[in-house]
Motif scaffolding. Sequence first.
Motif, PDB file in Angstrom:
ATOM      1  N   THR A 221       0.902  -1.348   0.079  1.00 40.05           N
ATOM      2  CA  THR A 221      -0.030   0.036  -0.081  1.00 40.05           C
ATOM      3  C   THR A 221       0.848   1.195   0.055  1.00 40.05           C
ATOM      4  N   GLY A 222       0.354   2.298  -0.268  1.00 38.51           N
ATOM      5  CA  GLY A 222       1.114   3.694  -0.071  1.00 38.51           C
ATOM      6  C   GLY A 222      -0.033   4.601   0.507  1.00 38.51           C
ATOM      7  N   ARG A 223       0.631   5.944   0.999  1.00 40.72           N
ATOM      8  CA  ARG A 223      -0.155   6.796   1.474  1.00 40.72           C
ATOM      9  C   ARG A 223      -1.127   7.313   0.153  1.00 40.72           C
ATOM     10  N   LEU A 224      -2.406   7.877   0.812  1.00 41.64           N
ATOM     11  CA  LEU A 224      -3.437   8.267  -0.251  1.00 41.64           C
ATOM     12  C   LEU A 224      -2.837   9.815  -0.727  1.00 41.64           C
ATOM     13  N   ASP A 225      -1.895  10.443   0.069  1.00 39.47           N
ATOM     14  CA  ASP A 225      -1.484  11.680  -0.634  1.00 39.47           C
ATOM     15  C   ASP A 225      -0.203  11.394  -1.085  1.00 39.47           C
ATOM     16  N   ALA A 226       0.221  10.340  -1.237  1.00 43.90           N
ATOM     17  CA  ALA A 226       1.496  10.211  -2.205  1.00 43.90           C
ATOM     18  C   ALA A 226       1.332   8.617  -3.049  1.00 43.90           C
ATOM     19  N   PRO A 227       0.331   8.233  -3.566  1.00 41.42           N
ATOM     20  CA  PRO A 227       0.386   6.850  -4.077  1.00 41.42           C
ATOM     21  C   PRO A 227       1.120   6.552  -5.052  1.00 41.42           C
ATOM     22  N   THR A 228       1.841   5.348  -5.367  1.00 30.54           N
ATOM     23  CA  THR A 228       2.596   4.969  -6.214  1.00 30.54           C
ATOM     24  C   THR A 228       1.811   3.973  -7.504  1.00 30.54           C
ATOM     25  N   ALA A 229       0.618   3.964  -7.287  1.00 30.70           N
ATOM     26  CA  ALA A 229      -0.033   2.911  -8.064  1.00 30.70           C
ATOM     27  C   ALA A 229      -1.722   3.727  -8.151  1.00 30.70           C
ATOM     28  N   LEU A 230      -2.112   3.258  -9.375  1.00 33.78           N
ATOM     29  CA  LEU A 230      -3.340   3.624  -9.758  1.00 33.78           C
ATOM     30  C   LEU A 230      -4.229   2.202 -10.136  1.00 33.78           C
ATOM     31  N   ALA A 231      -5.804   2.180 -10.005  1.00 33.76           N
ATOM     32  CA  ALA A 231      -6.335   1.007 -10.346  1.00 33.76           C
ATOM     33  C   ALA A 231      -7.424   1.422 -11.172  1.00 33.76           C
ATOM     34  N   VAL A 232      -7.846   0.556 -11.995  1.00 33.58           N
ATOM     35  CA  VAL A 232      -9.150   0.799 -12.931  1.00 33.58           C
ATOM     36  C   VAL A 232      -9.761  -0.549 -12.897  1.00 33.58           C
ATOM     37  N   SER A 237     -14.526   2.406 -12.874  1.00 32.18           N
ATOM     38  CA  SER A 237     -13.971   2.982 -11.476  1.00 32.18           C
ATOM     39  C   SER A 237     -12.518   3.114 -11.647  1.00 32.18           C
ATOM     40  N   VAL A 238     -12.003   4.197 -11.207  1.00 30.52           N
ATOM     41  CA  VAL A 238     -10.714   4.618 -10.964  1.00 30.52           C
ATOM     42  C   VAL A 238     -10.418   4.673  -9.470  1.00 30.52           C
ATOM     43  N   ARG A 239      -9.273   3.899  -9.088  1.00 31.66           N
ATOM     44  CA  ARG A 239      -9.043   3.911  -7.623  1.00 31.66           C
ATOM     45  C   ARG A 239      -7.685   4.212  -7.108  1.00 31.66           C
ATOM     46  N   VAL A 240      -7.800   4.817  -6.018  1.00 34.00           N
ATOM     47  CA  VAL A 240      -6.501   5.050  -5.252  1.00 34.00           C
ATOM     48  C   VAL A 240      -6.534   4.416  -4.122  1.00 34.00           C
ATOM     49  N   CYS A 241      -5.802   3.014  -4.018  1.00 33.97           N
ATOM     50  CA  CYS A 241      -5.879   1.981  -2.951  1.00 33.97           C
ATOM     51  C   CYS A 241      -7.529   1.586  -3.061  1.00 33.97           C
ATOM     52  N   GLY A 242      -8.208   1.764  -1.838  1.00 36.57           N
ATOM     53  CA  GLY A 242      -9.413   1.262  -1.743  1.00 36.57           C
ATOM     54  C   GLY A 242     -10.543   2.429  -2.481  1.00 36.57           C
ATOM     55  N   PHE A 243     -10.034   3.653  -2.456  1.00 32.90           N
ATOM     56  CA  PHE A 243     -10.995   4.544  -2.696  1.00 32.90           C
ATOM     57  C   PHE A 243     -11.141   4.926  -4.064  1.00 32.90           C
ATOM     58  N   THR A 244     -12.657   4.862  -4.571  1.00 32.82           N
ATOM     59  CA  THR A 244     -12.775   5.244  -5.892  1.00 32.82           C
ATOM     60  C   THR A 244     -12.827   6.960  -6.206  1.00 32.82           C
ATOM     61  N   ILE A 245     -11.960   7.367  -6.984  1.00 31.87           N
ATOM     62  CA  ILE A 245     -11.810   8.731  -7.188  1.00 31.87           C
ATOM     63  C   ILE A 245     -12.374   9.395  -8.585  1.00 31.87           C
ATOM     64  N   GLY A 246     -13.216   8.403  -9.226  1.00 28.25           N
ATOM     65  CA  GLY A 246     -13.778   8.858 -10.443  1.00 28.25           C
ATOM     66  C   GLY A 246     -14.062   7.665 -11.293  1.00 28.25           C
ATOM     67  N   ASN A 247     -14.799   7.738 -12.403  1.00 23.63           N
ATOM     68  CA  ASN A 247     -15.146   6.827 -13.280  1.00 23.63           C
ATOM     69  C   ASN A 247     -15.078   7.280 -14.726  1.00 23.63           C
ATOM     70  N   LEU A 248     -14.401   6.363 -15.431  1.00 21.51           N
ATOM     71  CA  LEU A 248     -14.146   6.604 -16.666  1.00 21.51           C
ATOM     72  C   LEU A 248     -15.292   6.849 -17.947  1.00 21.51           C
ATOM     73  N   ALA A 254      -7.642  12.008 -17.612  1.00 16.06           N
ATOM     74  CA  ALA A 254      -7.034  13.136 -17.405  1.00 16.06           C
ATOM     75  C   ALA A 254      -7.858  14.187 -16.234  1.00 16.06           C
ATOM     76  N   GLU A 255      -8.988  14.100 -16.573  1.00 12.28           N
ATOM     77  CA  GLU A 255     -10.041  15.114 -15.665  1.00 12.28           C
ATOM     78  C   GLU A 255      -9.841  14.386 -14.171  1.00 12.28           C
ATOM     79  N   ILE A 256     -10.211  13.279 -14.195  1.00 13.33           N
ATOM     80  CA  ILE A 256      -9.964  12.496 -12.832  1.00 13.33           C
ATOM     81  C   ILE A 256      -8.747  12.790 -12.063  1.00 13.33           C
ATOM     82  N   LEU A 257      -7.660  12.420 -12.968  1.00  6.62           N
ATOM     83  CA  LEU A 257      -6.407  12.728 -12.032  1.00  6.62           C
ATOM     84  C   LEU A 257      -5.998  14.218 -11.877  1.00  6.62           C
ATOM     85  N   LYS A 258      -6.420  15.074 -12.488  1.00  6.21           N
ATOM     86  CA  LYS A 258      -6.082  16.546 -12.368  1.00  6.21           C
ATOM     87  C   LYS A 258      -7.111  16.953 -11.079  1.00  6.21           C
TER      88      LYS A 258
END
Length: 310
Positions: A221-232, A237-248, A254-258
């Motif tokens: 795992t990595g910190r949510l404020d400094a993740p090393t990986a993204l998941a789709v 759904s786009v996730r950082v660890c277990g948290f969904t941060i947007g949907n394609l 690009a907008e989700i990550l920004k």
Amino acid sequence: MNPYLKNVKRIEFSVTHRCRSQCAHCSLGADRVAGELPPGAAVAALEAAASLSALESVLTFGGEPLLCVPTVCAVHQRAEALGIPRRQLVTSGCFTHDKALREHTADQLEASGVNEILLSVDAFHTEYLPLAEQYSFARALCQAGLGSVTALHPAWIKGPGSGDPYDVKTSACLSRFEPLRLPVGEGNRVFPGGNARIHLSDYFQRTPLDTGFQCGTAPYTGRLDAPTALAVDPDGSVRVCGFTIGNLHQKPMAEILKGYNPMGQPLMRALLERGLSGLTAAAREAGIEVSAGDYFSPCELCRAVARQLK
């Protein structure tokens, strides 16, 4: 450049949660989502992530990813073109009964640029999937010129050489592949999530969770404020660890990550600033009831909270 995502080096595509098996150790369990990632959406997401930072690896897995060969191949072809050095596929090799299709798929993978294939061979998979079919696909990979990048990838309860019945059976399964001379990778250890939480609970000991647990200190795992990986995920759904941060399907990658800002999400911020106790308190304020005594690990509790946010 989003400063929270400057350390991202890896993107993982779960292209489908469909699978022909019902493995007792499956980490998905009932948490499967419908849908399949279309090739175009996956490639666009990859390109957006690659423009964010210098990606070092991309993974396609599932479910059984080879039920969606066009997406798998499109991702690895684009990853190779982008110069991403590590291009991984995790598969059981059981996606068809058709020998000709297995061989054709192996040829497609060889042309795709994938350079690391991890074949899941162990006692859990062989409860539902034919070992002979797995062997046949492994042989097809070797014949397609992919033997040098293919390794057996078992799941262990305790590890090779243990007397555990599952591990003994896994070792026997692996020995069947010796004529192909494929290396046996480190694999992974079964953890108490998904189906394993139900069917293999006797193997895990529930101990009081450390309420002072801090985000990013658990393995893989990595910190949510400094993740090393993204998941789709298959549903976009786009996730950082277990948290969904947007949907394609709703916004471009690009907008989700920004727009990613963990400090602007109350539960993420609580976890980062106050650890597990902060997360559970913030979850209750949001109407999400969780009890630390119900979970085997802080990560399992965190994922349970994150799922209820979707």
